[in-house]
Design an enzyme around this catalytic site. Structure first.
Site, PDB file in Angstrom:
ATOM      1  N   HIS A  56     -21.233  26.173  14.305  1.00 50.18           N
ATOM      2  CA  HIS A  56     -20.089  26.750  13.590  1.00 50.18           C
ATOM      3  C   HIS A  56     -20.080  28.278  13.621  1.00 50.18           C
ATOM      4  O   HIS A  56     -19.061  28.909  13.885  1.00 50.18           O
ATOM      5  CB  HIS A  56     -20.093  26.305  12.128  1.00 50.18           C
ATOM      6  CG  HIS A  56     -20.190  24.815  11.952  1.00 50.18           C
ATOM      7  ND1 HIS A  56     -19.552  23.928  12.783  1.00 50.18           N
ATOM      8  CD2 HIS A  56     -20.837  24.056  11.034  1.00 50.18           C
ATOM      9  CE1 HIS A  56     -19.818  22.691  12.385  1.00 50.18           C
ATOM     10  NE2 HIS A  56     -20.595  22.740  11.322  1.00 50.18           N
ATOM     11  N   ASP A 104     -16.353  20.508  16.850  1.00 53.39           N
ATOM     12  CA  ASP A 104     -16.969  21.455  15.926  1.00 53.39           C
ATOM     13  C   ASP A 104     -15.912  21.666  14.858  1.00 53.39           C
ATOM     14  O   ASP A 104     -14.886  22.307  15.109  1.00 53.39           O
ATOM     15  CB  ASP A 104     -17.291  22.776  16.633  1.00 53.39           C
ATOM     16  CG  ASP A 104     -18.035  23.725  15.705  1.00 53.39           C
ATOM     17  OD1 ASP A 104     -17.523  23.993  14.595  1.00 53.39           O
ATOM     18  OD2 ASP A 104     -19.126  24.187  16.066  1.00 53.39           O
ATOM     19  N   HIS A 105     -16.145  21.095  13.675  1.00 53.04           N
ATOM     20  CA  HIS A 105     -15.014  21.043  12.735  1.00 53.04           C
ATOM     21  C   HIS A 105     -14.569  22.426  12.259  1.00 53.04           C
ATOM     22  O   HIS A 105     -13.456  22.589  11.786  1.00 53.04           O
ATOM     23  CB  HIS A 105     -15.298  20.072  11.576  1.00 53.04           C
ATOM     24  CG  HIS A 105     -16.140  20.641  10.482  1.00 53.04           C
ATOM     25  ND1 HIS A 105     -17.496  20.664  10.525  1.00 53.04           N
ATOM     26  CD2 HIS A 105     -15.805  21.201   9.292  1.00 53.04           C
ATOM     27  CE1 HIS A 105     -17.966  21.216   9.419  1.00 53.04           C
ATOM     28  NE2 HIS A 105     -16.962  21.554   8.649  1.00 53.04           N
TER      29      HIS A 105
HETATM   30  C1  BG6 Z   1     -21.742  20.569   8.522  1.00 45.72           C
HETATM   31  C2  BG6 Z   1     -23.189  20.730   8.156  1.00 45.72           C
HETATM   32  O1  BG6 Z   1     -21.568  20.679   9.916  1.00 45.72           O
HETATM   33  O2  BG6 Z   1     -20.979  21.587   7.868  1.00 45.72           O
HETATM   34  C3  BG6 Z   1     -23.376  20.678   6.651  1.00 45.72           C
HETATM   35  O3  BG6 Z   1     -23.951  19.715   8.775  1.00 45.72           O
HETATM   36  C4  BG6 Z   1     -22.478  21.658   5.964  1.00 45.72           C
HETATM   37  O4  BG6 Z   1     -24.724  20.902   6.288  1.00 45.72           O
HETATM   38  C5  BG6 Z   1     -21.040  21.528   6.457  1.00 45.72           C
HETATM   39  O5  BG6 Z   1     -22.532  21.405   4.573  1.00 45.72           O
HETATM   40  C6  BG6 Z   1     -20.179  22.659   5.916  1.00 45.72           C
HETATM   41  O6  BG6 Z   1     -18.851  22.446   6.269  1.00 45.72           O
HETATM   42  P1  BG6 Z   1     -17.671  23.089   5.413  1.00 45.72           P
HETATM   43  O7  BG6 Z   1     -16.434  22.736   6.164  1.00 45.72           O
HETATM   44  O8  BG6 Z   1     -17.748  22.460   4.051  1.00 45.72           O
HETATM   45  O9  BG6 Z   1     -17.953  24.558   5.355  1.00 45.72           O
END
Ligand code: BG6
Length: 510
Positions: A247, A184-185
């Site tokens: 997230h 989960d990044h």
């Molecule tokens: C991803 C989603 O997991 O996270 C995207 O699938 C979203 O739709 C993205 O744009 C947002 O990530 P960050 O790190 O740019 O907030």
């Protein structure tokens, strides 16, 4: 610094966008920072017909994602990095005999002396996860007698509680839970991890972190972009599945959790699971009607440019009922949080890109400065995840002059002030953790299922409920007109600006 053992990284779905956009740049940074083990190789695997050379051209030399970085680095560094990358064409399908792949891995292992440690990174559509795990197992490539084997899987992890359980069960047939790393990044973001440090490395916040002092908690995740080129995927997913289930509930779990006994992965993950299990699941239609809002962006003009509505986006059904805005109010059923509402929203095509957690504190229990409007000047702790990463505390100060007029002042900290510290990108950090066997920032099976337990009834209600409404909002505004109605007159969303310390009410559209 922890040791990273010799190993090989095998990326399934190597011709896809994520590999070029996130994984290879993260590996390149780790290479430059000398964080990769000396004996290390990457093997890209997918169904495209490519040689090692054409793979390197694609993800390194001709990569749009590395162009900028290359300006600052020596040719020899780039060349040395590229030489660590290899490619294997799997043919027509991922469901095939992995004998040839196994042979290739063994050859590379001998060539680069990587030992038997292997990470299999699944950057493919989720429908292939179980197939790949099964084929690896059938080819005898998951055994740990000769070096560890780890499986990293990307989101989405399931489409519902049922499918997530099925996927967990399916993967567990071939890999044990300790071998599986669900990425989960958001957990790789420094500022998300800092939630733990803010809470548990300070003695000034934790005593106040409960129903006695906190009025409500607000979490906003806004993106200014629309669905971009991912209309096809997004239309089957929607904001709740795409951002909230993973997230945002990860962030919620870090805000809600009890202090863990220690910082070990299992201690932290046990508390996060407990936190997610204590979210009050809403099943009653009336409750779901009152506490959830979904909406879609409609066409508008933003910054002088015409912006398409969601239903006009490529890959999106013109009659789609998929939400691009989701807001949920909920309670946490435990001692600490009893009666404290949580308001969480996520959306595309908002005025700016921002993610933040706002802790709204209660008014002082006894007011002695009876100025009108005092109640609107609550203390706030704002934890900015992105951009303008930092922490802001809003507190009352006396306005100079006669009497006791109180104004809100800001006490702020910005990550950018730590200019000396190199902040790793989320994928860089998470990859390195997986290489070192640290699963703290990866979601465990029960954690993912607990998050789905909460989200599933909302999705079911949105799909099948009686009085479900889909609101519209113009691209570039803060969601539908009625989005403050979740607060029942006791407040409103703080519509944050791009800059942490700017007060809401306006924002820069860029
Ligand atoms: C991803 C989603 O997991 O996270 C995207 O699938 C979203 O739709 C993205 O744009 C947002 O990530 P960050 O790190 O740019 O907030």
């Amino acid at each position: 610094m922890k040791k990273t053992n010799d190993q090989m990284l095998v990326i399934f779905g190597a011709s896809g966008d994520l590999t070029a956009r996130k994984l290879i740049p993260a590996l390149f940074n780790l290479h430059l920072a000398k964080q990769l083990p000396e004996n290390f190789a990457v093997l890209g695997v997918s169904r495209s017909n490519m040689s090692d050379t054409s793979f390197r051209d694609r993800v390194v030399f001709n990569s749009d994602y590395l162009k900028e970085k290359f300006k600052k680095h020596k040719e020899t560094d780039i060349q040395a990095f590229a030489e660590r990358l290899h490619y294997e064409d799997l043919g027509q399908s991922y469901d095939t005999d992995y004998g040839k792949l196994r042979k290739r891995i063994e050859d590379l292992k001998a060539k680069h002396d990587t030992s038997g440690n292997i990470i299999y990174y699944l950057s493919t559509p989720p429908t292939l996860y179980e197939t790949i795990a099964q084929n690896l197992s059938e080819a005898g490539m998951n055994g740990q007698n000769n070096g560890w084997k780890r499986l990293v899987v990307e989101k989405p992890f399931g489409y519902s509680l049922e499918t997530a359980k099925k996927l967990n069960k399916g993967l567990h047939q071939y890999f044990s839970e300790e071998q599986i790393y669900r990425i989960d990044h958001y957990l790789g973001k420094e500022t998300v991890q800092n939630l733990l440090v803010t809470r548990f490395a300070n003695s000034i916040f934790e005593p106040l972190w409960n129903r006695n002092y906190i009025e409500h908690v607000e979490i906003t995740n806004a993106e200014s972009v629309g669905v971009e080129k991912r209309g096809g995927y997004y239309d089957k997913s929607g904001a709740l599945r795409d951002m909230f289930q993973n997230h945002l509930l990860q962030i919620v779990s870090l805000v809600v959790m009890e202090p863990p006994i220690g910082a070990e992965a299992e201690e932290i993950r046990n508390e996060k699971v407990k936190a997610l299990k204590s979210l009050r699941v809403m099943t009653d239609e009336k409750e779901l009607f009152e506490n959830t809002i979904r909406a879609q962006y409609v066409g508008s003009v933003v910054n002088g440019e015409k912006v398409k509505g969601y239903r006009e986006e490529d890959g999106v059904d013109p009659n789609s009922t998929t939400e691009t805005f989701a807001a949920v109010k909920f309670y946490v059923d435990n001692w600490r949080w009893h009666g404290v509402p949580f308001y969480v929203r996520t959306a595309k095509r908002m005025p700016t890109k921002v993610t933040e957690v706002v802790i709204h504190f209660k008014e002082p229990h006894h007011q002695i400065f009876n100025e009108p409007g005092m109640h609107k000047k609550d203390n706030k702790l704002i934890i900015r995840i992105q951009p303008d990463e930092g922490i802001l505390i809003k507190f009352g100060v006396k306005v100079p002059g006669q009497g006791f007029r109180v104004e809100r002042a800001n006490l702020d900290f910005y990550y950018s002030s730590l200019a000396e510290t190199y902040v790793m990108e989320a994928y860089e950090r998470l990859l390195l953790d997986a290489m070192q066997g640290d699963a703290t920032l990866y979601a465990r099976a029960d954690e993912v299922e607990a998050a789905w337990e909460f989200v599933d009834p909302i999705l079911n209600y949105w799909q099948n409920g009686k009085d479900v409404r889909m609101f519209g909002y113009s691209a570039g505004v803060w969601g539908p007109e009625n989005s403050d109605s979740l607060f029942n007159g006791n407040g409103f969303w703080r519509n944050p600006s791009e800059n942490l310390a700017d007060d809401p009410g306006y924002c820069v559209i860029c």
